[in-house]
Design a protein around this motif. Structure first.
Motif, PDB file in Angstrom:
ATOM      1  N   LEU A 124      28.070  -0.567  -7.566  1.00 38.24           N
ATOM      2  CA  LEU A 124      28.127   0.819  -8.037  1.00 38.24           C
ATOM      3  C   LEU A 124      28.605   0.876  -9.488  1.00 38.24           C
ATOM      4  CD1 LEU A 124      29.649   2.678  -4.962  1.00 38.24           C
ATOM      5  CD2 LEU A 124      27.392   3.070  -5.949  1.00 38.24           C
ATOM      6  N   ARG A 125      29.616   0.059  -9.795  1.00 39.07           N
ATOM      7  CA  ARG A 125      30.176   0.060 -11.132  1.00 39.07           C
ATOM      8  C   ARG A 125      29.123  -0.384 -12.146  1.00 39.07           C
ATOM      9  NH1 ARG A 125      35.220  -2.538  -9.964  1.00 39.07           N
ATOM     10  NH2 ARG A 125      36.009  -0.489  -9.399  1.00 39.07           N
ATOM     11  N   ALA A 126      28.283  -1.350 -11.729  1.00 43.77           N
ATOM     12  CA  ALA A 126      27.292  -1.877 -12.657  1.00 43.77           C
ATOM     13  C   ALA A 126      26.120  -0.929 -12.831  1.00 43.77           C
ATOM     14  CB  ALA A 126      26.792  -3.233 -12.175  1.00 43.77           C
ATOM     15  N   SER A 127      25.817  -0.118 -11.808  1.00 45.96           N
ATOM     16  CA  SER A 127      24.540   0.595 -11.878  1.00 45.96           C
ATOM     17  C   SER A 127      24.657   2.116 -11.818  1.00 45.96           C
ATOM     18  CB  SER A 127      23.610   0.085 -10.776  1.00 45.96           C
ATOM     19  OG  SER A 127      24.235   0.221  -9.529  1.00 45.96           O
ATOM     20  N   THR A 128      25.840   2.672 -11.625  1.00 45.12           N
ATOM     21  CA  THR A 128      25.947   4.131 -11.630  1.00 45.12           C
ATOM     22  C   THR A 128      27.133   4.552 -12.492  1.00 45.12           C
ATOM     23  OG1 THR A 128      27.517   4.422  -9.819  1.00 45.12           O
ATOM     24  CG2 THR A 128      25.221   4.097  -9.200  1.00 45.12           C
ATOM     25  N   ASP A 129      27.196   5.839 -12.790  1.00 45.92           N
ATOM     26  CA  ASP A 129      28.319   6.348 -13.576  1.00 45.92           C
ATOM     27  C   ASP A 129      29.363   7.010 -12.680  1.00 45.92           C
ATOM     28  OD1 ASP A 129      27.480   5.496 -16.043  1.00 45.92           O
ATOM     29  OD2 ASP A 129      26.187   7.235 -16.344  1.00 45.92           O
ATOM     30  N   ALA A 130      29.291   6.774 -11.381  1.00 48.66           N
ATOM     31  CA  ALA A 130      30.216   7.421 -10.463  1.00 48.66           C
ATOM     32  C   ALA A 130      31.637   6.895 -10.643  1.00 48.66           C
ATOM     33  CB  ALA A 130      29.763   7.181  -9.021  1.00 48.66           C
ATOM     34  N   VAL A 131      32.609   7.754 -10.340  1.00 43.32           N
ATOM     35  CA  VAL A 131      33.996   7.301 -10.247  1.00 43.32           C
ATOM     36  C   VAL A 131      34.114   6.493  -8.957  1.00 43.32           C
ATOM     37  CG1 VAL A 131      36.388   8.044 -10.005  1.00 43.32           C
ATOM     38  CG2 VAL A 131      34.838   9.343 -11.454  1.00 43.32           C
ATOM     39  N   ILE A 132      34.663   5.294  -9.056  1.00 46.47           N
ATOM     40  CA  ILE A 132      34.836   4.453  -7.866  1.00 46.47           C
ATOM     41  C   ILE A 132      36.298   4.540  -7.447  1.00 46.47           C
ATOM     42  CG2 ILE A 132      34.487   2.159  -6.884  1.00 46.47           C
ATOM     43  CD1 ILE A 132      32.015   3.254  -8.273  1.00 46.47           C
ATOM     44  N   CYS A 133      36.535   5.083  -6.265  1.00 47.25           N
ATOM     45  CA  CYS A 133      37.910   5.230  -5.793  1.00 47.25           C
ATOM     46  C   CYS A 133      38.126   4.285  -4.616  1.00 47.25           C
ATOM     47  CB  CYS A 133      38.179   6.651  -5.309  1.00 47.25           C
ATOM     48  SG  CYS A 133      37.814   7.895  -6.542  1.00 47.25           S
ATOM     49  N   THR A 134      39.265   3.619  -4.595  1.00 43.34           N
ATOM     50  CA  THR A 134      39.615   2.834  -3.421  1.00 43.34           C
ATOM     51  C   THR A 134      40.942   3.351  -2.899  1.00 43.34           C
ATOM     52  OG1 THR A 134      40.715   1.186  -4.769  1.00 43.34           O
ATOM     53  CG2 THR A 134      38.441   0.755  -4.215  1.00 43.34           C
ATOM     54  N   ALA A 168      32.075  10.994  -7.072  1.00 45.79           N
ATOM     55  CA  ALA A 168      33.057   9.941  -6.812  1.00 45.79           C
ATOM     56  C   ALA A 168      32.694   9.276  -5.486  1.00 45.79           C
ATOM     57  CB  ALA A 168      34.468  10.513  -6.742  1.00 45.79           C
ATOM     58  N   HIS A 218      22.452  -1.320  -0.948  1.00 51.33           N
ATOM     59  CA  HIS A 218      21.396  -0.654  -1.677  1.00 51.33           C
ATOM     60  C   HIS A 218      21.094   0.765  -1.249  1.00 51.33           C
ATOM     61  CE1 HIS A 218      20.167  -3.452  -4.754  1.00 51.33           C
ATOM     62  NE2 HIS A 218      21.050  -4.156  -4.075  1.00 51.33           N
ATOM     63  N   ILE A 221      43.111   4.610  -6.028  1.00 49.53           N
ATOM     64  CA  ILE A 221      42.883   4.038  -7.359  1.00 49.53           C
ATOM     65  C   ILE A 221      41.439   4.331  -7.748  1.00 49.53           C
ATOM     66  CG2 ILE A 221      43.035   1.961  -8.780  1.00 49.53           C
ATOM     67  CD1 ILE A 221      45.572   2.564  -7.229  1.00 49.53           C
ATOM     68  N   CYS A 222      41.253   5.116  -8.804  1.00 49.12           N
ATOM     69  CA  CYS A 222      39.906   5.457  -9.227  1.00 49.12           C
ATOM     70  C   CYS A 222      39.614   4.800 -10.558  1.00 49.12           C
ATOM     71  CB  CYS A 222      39.751   6.970  -9.410  1.00 49.12           C
ATOM     72  SG  CYS A 222      40.220   7.909  -7.971  1.00 49.12           S
ATOM     73  N   THR A 223      38.428   4.243 -10.693  1.00 47.73           N
ATOM     74  CA  THR A 223      38.024   3.735 -12.000  1.00 47.73           C
ATOM     75  C   THR A 223      36.747   4.452 -12.394  1.00 47.73           C
ATOM     76  OG1 THR A 223      36.757   1.963 -10.997  1.00 47.73           O
ATOM     77  CG2 THR A 223      39.003   1.458 -11.649  1.00 47.73           C
ATOM     78  N   PRO A 260      33.580   4.268 -15.197  1.00 47.10           N
ATOM     79  CA  PRO A 260      32.983   3.462 -16.258  1.00 47.10           C
ATOM     80  C   PRO A 260      32.650   4.311 -17.483  1.00 47.10           C
ATOM     81  CG  PRO A 260      31.341   3.923 -14.592  1.00 47.10           C
ATOM     82  CD  PRO A 260      32.623   4.528 -14.099  1.00 47.10           C
ATOM     83  N   LEU A 310      34.390   7.087  -2.511  1.00 50.51           N
ATOM     84  CA  LEU A 310      35.714   6.693  -2.049  1.00 50.51           C
ATOM     85  C   LEU A 310      35.596   5.618  -0.979  1.00 50.51           C
ATOM     86  CD1 LEU A 310      38.703   8.998  -1.745  1.00 50.51           C
ATOM     87  CD2 LEU A 310      38.331   7.300   0.025  1.00 50.51           C
ATOM     88  N   ARG A 360      30.191   3.601 -20.553  1.00 52.73           N
ATOM     89  CA  ARG A 360      29.217   2.602 -20.994  1.00 52.73           C
ATOM     90  C   ARG A 360      29.053   2.625 -22.495  1.00 52.73           C
ATOM     91  NH1 ARG A 360      27.495   0.655 -16.469  1.00 52.73           N
ATOM     92  NH2 ARG A 360      27.964   2.307 -15.001  1.00 52.73           N
ATOM     93  N   LEU A 396      31.961  -5.592  -2.761  1.00 56.83           N
ATOM     94  CA  LEU A 396      30.567  -5.762  -3.182  1.00 56.83           C
ATOM     95  C   LEU A 396      29.975  -4.413  -3.565  1.00 56.83           C
ATOM     96  CD1 LEU A 396      28.199  -7.766  -3.377  1.00 56.83           C
ATOM     97  CD2 LEU A 396      27.683  -7.285  -1.001  1.00 56.83           C
TER      98      LEU A 396
END
Lengths: 604, 604
Positions: A586-596, A558, A541, B594-596, B598, A560, B600, A581
């Motif tokens: 983050l994917r559900a609640s923000t518009d950020a690019v999620i990088c792994t 983004a 959180h 790997i970037c995703t 969203p 990372l 909406r 987690l």
């Protein structure tokens, strides 16, 4: 998988450019590759008639032969009709493809829904009949019909998930053995003056219905389960050698002749030997024992029948997944079903078919006779659609001699439509209601999925050119909880992607945060550190809150997340759960690019 | 969750800074919050003795009282010992914490493994005994014991996943009702001259064993199941009001007195009323009927017992997940179990406990008596470890009067160790072997997980400062299959992250590729397009190949995959499967980031 096509009109193996004609089917090879489903139905079709008629007492069983002759008449009309389908649609094209092309959206949805129902039923009926056939030879298996069916289903599913190639040649041997067995039973039975042996246990006959039109129609409808699968050749024309249409027509005629001869021959025997249903054995097994006795030939015949039934169940695994991928391409099923990974297998479709068939088998406790009222309705809907499409084709194209052709297909369409209505009406209470509910429900599902994808396409403005994308400033946020090579790896990637990188750490109390900052400053990685406090020990959180605050403005955020990748899959559960987690929230609640970014371990 | 702590020595609610003393437990509140597990064991402890002794005939039942007195003697030693534990470990500290601090890694692993086994057994035994108690009042429930247990388990699991707060005050009422019921049964039973009513059905007694030392030891071991849970107060000292240690000691003494009095009182009644096992009712229910008759008081008593047993099962849900998170923090369980999301609940631990308890209940078909041989072994291992740790503490610290204290704890340790050995030896074949196998297996598992994390820490060079991260050039690859707002959204993000962006599209044939390129050039997004050909319609492999080729050199490759996020979760299955598959394969086979991103949807 391999050879074989099915009701959808897609060859099961995509033919590659430059593939030699040698790999294509001869007329006889086509029989093995495309007709096992139809041929094997003699194992349950005549029995289905007998089981209906016996409700009016054993004397009613003499009607088996005339009813079979009527069914053979319908078979003749269908075979001739399908020879025309082959001429008109040399690219194949099952009821779904023909319906979509010639008869519009609703009819094609009807075709698709009835095909789905029928593929599932083909698997269930073939397995149930196969188990009954095997249990006829080995009575000790009789209490375990459901277990046998589910075992067979698991095996077939596994084979199809692995994508083991089967060739028409491999199917030839079981087919030939099967044909020898059935025609042997008929020939020897006609020659013998009295049955060689009696198998199974006598069962009392409860007369529960009067012999009348309704019962005769019911018996006819039940017997029509023997006609399922005869459309497969017309769908598989592209898999034949040149001249394709001619060869396919020849195969269709061969199938018609063989199937008709077997049905009539078995019915004559049923009448001659006064066969009645007996416990623990199938009608076909009784006829086999009557002709061959109970020696090795009895076992061999039953095993050949079981094998061909199992291969018939297998053909659905070539058909339904392909149909589902066509539907998903038309936006009528989740795109999921169009996915193929490394092997050319639609694995979601294979698994879906296996689950549906397993559910059905459990529901009817693997009793073939309980499935028959559901079966054939879907097939006859498909027959009707194909024939109607052809009538329309003749009418709009008007080639030479179109009128007699249209008349023939029109007759076929009317007959099969009447047959479908007879099925529903006569067997509604005995199970047909399931199909009557399922088909419209599936049509509705397909339509709703289609409207979802259409709405999404509109919102994404598919087909219109959007604005040109512009570059914005960016900020890469790297959650850190220790200083290690993993941290260095992540910061290296982050610095490569943006000039503006911030590391974020979460601590339960300020002292720990200060300790970590001191370590960070000692390392001095050239990236600023933000320490967040979280007295409740939640890590996710505070980071989500930080990302939300950073999102103000127009810059691209983004996050990372480095991921440790163990060498062995068994260690996976030990890693990355926190990152997963965090990424999910983050994917559900923000518009950020999620990088792994993966960090591959070498030691474990 | 809420109040209550458990064998791990962690208060179940983390006490926040500045929380008033008012929220802490009084001595009597501590009894409700921490002792329900121990107090409720009178519902199955005396019955366990009776069920063992009856194997030697009904005359053997007269030994119930002396065996109970022996158990009460052990209870006295344990209670006094735990008062010392409270004094020495005022911060709490269950067997795992004490073992780790004073006795080294192996002993702490033993403590952890036996605690895990015991928490699971506490849930199973309490639910099974609770179901038996309810079925004693309502005989129509008797055939559904397992269903009742599983329903209760689902309810308790749900409550714990939701994290509904419970307070010591809320637990007070059921505890008081329970104590009134039990002491009422004892008092009325001692006053009455003959039983008020007889419930249940008589059962024939099969004499299968001789009355000897072995049987007496077995009965003793079975009865010791009544001592489980008495360590909870010592673990929960931090949740008491100041003076904490004094209050906790007072609670421990209260618990000892109440439990001892109930055990002896019930045994006297068993002897007085010549109670034998009867069908459909528990021994406690027989005693209740004997004292109160079968009117409202019988129903009320049984319901109070059931309620307290359910709450006892619930205490494990406060304990095991916390223990598992401590283990995961010590790298002995997957870090997964240390995660807490929005609510302060260790949901993986809660689910793991529920699944294990459900498996156990199904395995023994919810019969309490089959669980008793497994139970108490773990508890007595924990007792032994706590006492031994304390002996070591006295020996190393040597405070005033250390010798008599060490002697007391040493006696406790020896007695409980002997008890544990008696359990294993006398009940090995009846189920104790499960524990004998499970405990070392768990220890091995913990040790292996620990060594995995240690190896990973070494490889990541945790604790050493790595090189400073350097920025490199970067290339962002964006897989595209159409031109839409989704494409624009993805390219915008990609251009913000790198100066070098390439869009990659996959086509089954060159014509389609050329069409797409023409459209792309018409759009002219300022990003170059690479068209890949894939005759086999696989989308994933050409892209993976492209990424692998691009990876040569030192630049950082990122693949940016846009994801459509529907508003309603039911539409999720219709989206993103292709992206997910691509991401999974890329993660497994390349080192790319790997970037995703969203996108909406607003309409669906």
């Amino acid at each position: 998988m391999g050879w074989g096509t099915s009701k959808t009109g897609r060859p099961r193996v995509p033919l590659r450019h430059g593939e030699g004609d040698r790999d294509h089917l001869t007329s006889f090879g086509g029989l093995a590759a495309l007709s096992l489903d139809a041929l094997s139905s003699v194992a349950y079709g005549p029995e289905a008639i007998v089981l209906v008629l016996v409700a009016a007492g054993s004397s009613a069983l003499r009607l088996t032969l005339p009813i079979t002759i009527a069914i053979t008449g319908l078979l003749t009309v269908l075979v001739v009709s399908y020879c025309q389908v082959i001429a008109v649609h040399p690219d194949g094209g099952g009821a779904y493809a023909v319906g979509k092309k010639d008869l519009g959206a609703t009819v094609s949805l009807l075709a698709a829904a009835s095909l789905v129902v029928d593929y599932v039923l083909t698997v269930a009926v073939s397995l149930a009949a196969g188990a009954a056939s095997l249990a006829s030879a080995f009575p000790s298996l009789a209490p375990h019909l459901l277990a046998m069916c589910l075992t067979g289903l698991v095996l077939i599913t596994a084979v199809n998930l692995w994508g083991i190639a089967e060739s028409a040649r491999a199917l030839m041997l079981p087919m030939v053995l099967f044909l020898i067995a059935i025609f042997g039973v008929i020939a020897v039975g006609l020659v013998r003056s009295h049955p060689a042996a009696l198998v199974g246990t006598a069962q009392p006959i409860h007369i529960s219905e009067a012999l009348g039109v309704v019962l005769i129609l019911k018996a006819f409808a039940a017997g029509c389960s023997a006609l399922t699968g005869i459309e497969a050749i017309a769908n598989g024309v592209p898999t034949f050698r040149e001249p394709r249409a001619r060869r396919a027509q020849r195969t269709e005629l061969m199938l018609g002749a063989l199937l008709g001869a077997m049905l009539v021959g078995l019915s004559v025997l049923i009448r001659r030997e006064h066969v009645e249903p007996r416990g623990g054995v199938t009608v076909l097994a009784q006829l086999t024992a009557g002709s061959f006795g109970t020696g090795w030939a009895y076992y061999a015949s039953n095993i050949a029948v079981t094998l061909v039934l199992a291969l018939a169940a297998n053909t659905s695994f070539g058909g339904l997944p392909v149909l589902m991928s066509l539907l998903s391409k038309d936006n009528r099923l989740p795109h999921l079903f169009g996915l193929r990974s490394e092997r050319p297998v639609h694995r979601y479709g294979v698994v879906a078919l296996a689950l549906l068939a397993a559910g059905l088998l459990v529901a009817v406790d693997a009793v073939t006779d309980r499935l028959i009222p559901l079966y054939a309705i879907g097939v006859f809907i498909g027959f009707t659609i194909s024939q109607t499409g052809l009538v329309r084709h003749w009418y709009t194209q008007r080639p030479p001699r179109w009128l007699p052709r249209a008349a023939l297909n029109g007759t076929g369409a009317v007959l099969t439509a009447i047959a479908a209505l007879v099925f529903v009406a006569s067997k509604f209470a005995e199970g047909a209601w399931v199909v009557v509910l399922t088909v419209p429900a599936l049509m509705l599902l397909f339509a709703r999925i289609e409207s979802y994808y259409r709405a999404v396409g509109l919102e994404l403005e598919l087909g219109r050119l959007p604005e040109r994308p512009l570059a914005a400033r960016s900020l890469v946020i790297v959650p850190v909880n220790s200083i290690s090579r993993l941290t260095e790896h992540a910061l290296h990637a982050a610095l490569s992607l943006s000039d503006d990188v911030v590391a974020v750490s979460v601590h339960p109390d300020p002292e720990q945060g200060a300790d970590f900052r001191a370590q960070w400053e000692q390392w001095n990685p050239g990236v600023r550190l933000e320490s967040l406090e979280s007295p409740h020990r939640s890590l996710v959180h505070p980071i989500v809150g930080y990302v939300e605050r950073a999102q103000q403005g127009d810059r691209q955020i983004a996050v990372l997340i480095p991921e440790v990748q163990p060498r062995h899959w068994r260690y996976r559960i030990l890693q990355n759960q926190r990152g997963l987690l965090l990424a999910t929230v983050l994917r559900a609640s923000t518009d950020a690019v999620i990088c792994t970014i993966p960090y591959r371990l070498t030691s474990r």
